[in-house]
Design an enzyme around this catalytic site. Structure first.
Site, PDB file in Angstrom:
ATOM      1  N   SER A  81      -5.275  -3.433   9.335  1.00 57.15           N
ATOM      2  CA  SER A  81      -5.625  -3.981   8.020  1.00 57.15           C
ATOM      3  C   SER A  81      -4.615  -5.003   7.505  1.00 57.15           C
ATOM      4  O   SER A  81      -4.923  -5.781   6.605  1.00 57.15           O
ATOM      5  CB  SER A  81      -5.780  -2.853   6.991  1.00 57.15           C
ATOM      6  OG  SER A  81      -4.534  -2.247   6.722  1.00 57.15           O
ATOM      7  N   LYS A 138      -0.870  -1.825   1.761  1.00 56.23           N
ATOM      8  CA  LYS A 138      -1.690  -2.932   1.272  1.00 56.23           C
ATOM      9  C   LYS A 138      -0.880  -3.816   0.321  1.00 56.23           C
ATOM     10  O   LYS A 138       0.215  -3.454  -0.105  1.00 56.23           O
ATOM     11  CB  LYS A 138      -2.926  -2.400   0.523  1.00 56.23           C
ATOM     12  CG  LYS A 138      -3.909  -1.594   1.373  1.00 56.23           C
ATOM     13  CD  LYS A 138      -4.668  -2.451   2.340  1.00 56.23           C
ATOM     14  CE  LYS A 138      -5.761  -1.655   3.050  1.00 56.23           C
ATOM     15  NZ  LYS A 138      -5.214  -0.601   3.945  1.00 56.23           N
TER      16      LYS A 138
END
Length: 202
Positions: free
Chosen positions: A126, A163
């Site tokens: 990711s 993230k």
């Protein structure tokens, strides 16, 4: 070594023997494997040996350990553990709780000396467009707040995710760095730290 327990004597001797034979020290995990104990147990033995004056650690050298008693003629400098590498991170439990720690890893001195530093193994792709790949070791400084644009570790429903953080008026947006994936918008994320370094083993 009358003030050491039998197990502590064995640990101290094992470190000394390993350095003498191989030229480098065993890892925390290797010490644990050698004596059938956990990595945390091995680390605790090292701290107990230090308290009894047989070794001296140096925080600015990734927890370098200098053997003090009975080893003066060898002048050994042993680099042991650096920072804890965490496994699964559970909500509600202290981030550095014993049950979260898989092992201790050595990292560059400028990272190991920052307070509240720990490591997490990156899973998935990711963040690949930020140069963070599956299997990398993310070096994290414990924090419960973040600024927009910082890469953070957030806990969402018992899962830790790495993230890019953004604060919106009524929620948090956690953006991946992979064009194939969508941002996560949530009101329930808990920030547990921010990325301060990356460690990759080739």
């Amino acid at each position: 070594m009358k003030d050491l327990t039998e197990k502590q004597e064995f640990v101290l001797q094992y470190i000394s023997d390993t350095v003498r034979e191989k030229g480098f020290p065993p890892t925390i995990r290797e010490i644990g494997d050698q004596f059938g104990i956990t990595a945390k147990g091995a680390y605790d033995h090292l701290k107990a040996i230090e308290k009894k004056g047989y070794i001296r650690t140096s925080k600015n050298q990734s927890r370098a350990i200098e053997l003090l008693k009975g080893n003066a003629d060898e002048a050994l400098l042993v680099r042991a553990s650096g920072i804890p590498l965490l496994g699964q991170v559970a909500a509600g439990a202290p981030i550095l709780a014993e049950e979260n720690i898989e092992e201790y890893i050595a990292v560059p001195d400028d990272l190991a000396t920052k307070p509240g530093t720990f490591a997490l193994r990156v899973k998935g792709d990711s963040m690949v467009e930020a140069g963070i790949s599956d299997g990398d070791i993310a070096i994290i400084q414990k924090k419960d707040t973040a600024r927009n644009g910082e890469i953070v570790v957030a806990l969402i429903e018992n899962e830790a995710t790495l993230k890019v953080f953004f604060k919106e008026p009524d929620m948090i947006r956690l953006e991946p760095r992979n064009a194939k994936l969508k941002p996560i918008r949530t009101k329930k994320a808990t920030i547990i730290g921010k990325l301060i370094g990356l460690y990759r083993i080739y």
